[in-house]
Design an enzyme around this catalytic site. Sequence first.
Site, PDB file in Angstrom:
ATOM      1  CB  CYS A  31      -0.925   0.004   1.216  1.00 45.68           C
ATOM      2  SG  CYS A  31      -2.036   1.429   1.239  1.00 45.68           S
TER       3      CYS A  31
ATOM      4  CB  CYS B 246     -15.858  -7.804   5.438  1.00 45.21           C
ATOM      5  SG  CYS B 246     -17.266  -7.549   6.555  1.00 45.21           S
TER       6      CYS B 246
ATOM      7  CB  CYS C 235     -20.013  -0.075   6.162  1.00 42.99           C
ATOM      8  SG  CYS C 235     -19.053  -0.645   7.597  1.00 42.99           S
TER       9      CYS C 235
ATOM     10  CB  CYS D  57      -2.857   4.911   7.366  1.00 39.87           C
ATOM     11  SG  CYS D  57      -3.826   5.406   5.913  1.00 39.87           S
TER      12      CYS D  57
ATOM     13  CB  CYS E 193      -2.420   0.899   8.372  1.00 40.46           C
ATOM     14  SG  CYS E 193      -2.779  -0.542   7.343  1.00 40.46           S
TER      15      CYS E 193
ATOM     16  CB  CYS F 286     -19.190  -5.691   3.626  1.00 37.78           C
ATOM     17  SG  CYS F 286     -18.453  -4.072   3.976  1.00 37.78           S
TER      18      CYS F 286
ATOM     19  NE  ARG G 299     -18.390  -4.641  11.550  1.00 39.87           N
ATOM     20  CZ  ARG G 299     -18.925  -3.857  10.622  1.00 39.87           C
ATOM     21  NH1 ARG G 299     -20.230  -3.630  10.615  1.00 39.87           N
ATOM     22  NH2 ARG G 299     -18.180  -3.288   9.701  1.00 39.87           N
TER      23      ARG G 299
END
Length: 334
Positions: free
Chosen positions: A73, A117, A209, A77, A80, A149, A279
């Site tokens: 990636c 997901c 979401c 962030c 992460c 999802c 959640r």
Amino acid sequence: MGNRVGIHTGFWGELARQALAGERLTMEEGLAVLRSDDDQLLPLLQAAYQVRKHFFGNRVKLNMIVNAKSGLCPEDCGYCSQSIVSQAPIEKYPLMEKETLVKGAREARNRKAGTYCIVASGRRPTDREVDAVCEAVREIKNEWPMKICACLGLLTESQATRLKEAGVDRYNHNLNTHQDHHANITTTHTYEDRVRTVERVKQAGISPCSGCIVGMGESDEQIVELAYALRELDADSIPVNFLHAVPGTPMEGMDLLDPRRCLRVLALFRLVCPSKEIRVSGGREVQLGTLQPLSLYAANALFVGDYLTTEGQVAEQDHQMIRDLGFEIEECAY
């Protein structure tokens, strides 16, 4: 603190009544939730439970994640382990084959998860990756009545439309943190980029979401305003993550949470977003510890199994926890 915000016998019940009437908590009331004393925790959770029970009874929705593409990636962030700035020793691989994604859905069914997901790392998916996910979704939908999802990063309008046509029910793209705190977490995309993607999936007819990660140095006021932002965004499902500061990430060693703080945060989100799926998500096992069962008095959903690059507790423990509470698993979460 109690005197400043006017906490008295029945105060938490009044907040529950306001939530059920569709009235938004004031900033003062939101801060009262987050800053309440420990001896007020059970009355607060009872108020949150009144709201939760009104909309969802004692049902618990289970979600399972498949880490469909790991690492690789370009984003920075700080929370992460898959970001370009992370030194965490994680497995890295491109998008999984269709057969592997379909197999994951079968495992989700075995774990009694009503929502599967498909999560892929990266800034945004290529058209080829979107097509591959669409193929897998069509096959899964042909086999099981399961909610799907997707969480693939920033989307174009055409990509959102293709996912909808393939059968994707929900798309996750978290706001993560308060608008004013966002630049302290990542600099390679903006808060507005995230809002734009959520709006695009809504326009495509996909259920939005969007949630947050708590424990990244945000203020109490920012947590309350983030709950307001998700209410205004009208996200159907709100995953509340608690920072699990993975070694090798820029946030390694950050430890600003305790189990009682996490429960207050969940109660806040239930009272601000009363009818939405709240959640309990990443960091649940680490940050809530032995108080995990209490989280379901405010939340009505949780992830079962592992997360993206960290392990969760085994599904059977979650099933037992739900049974011990006298709650029931909503296996087909439509």
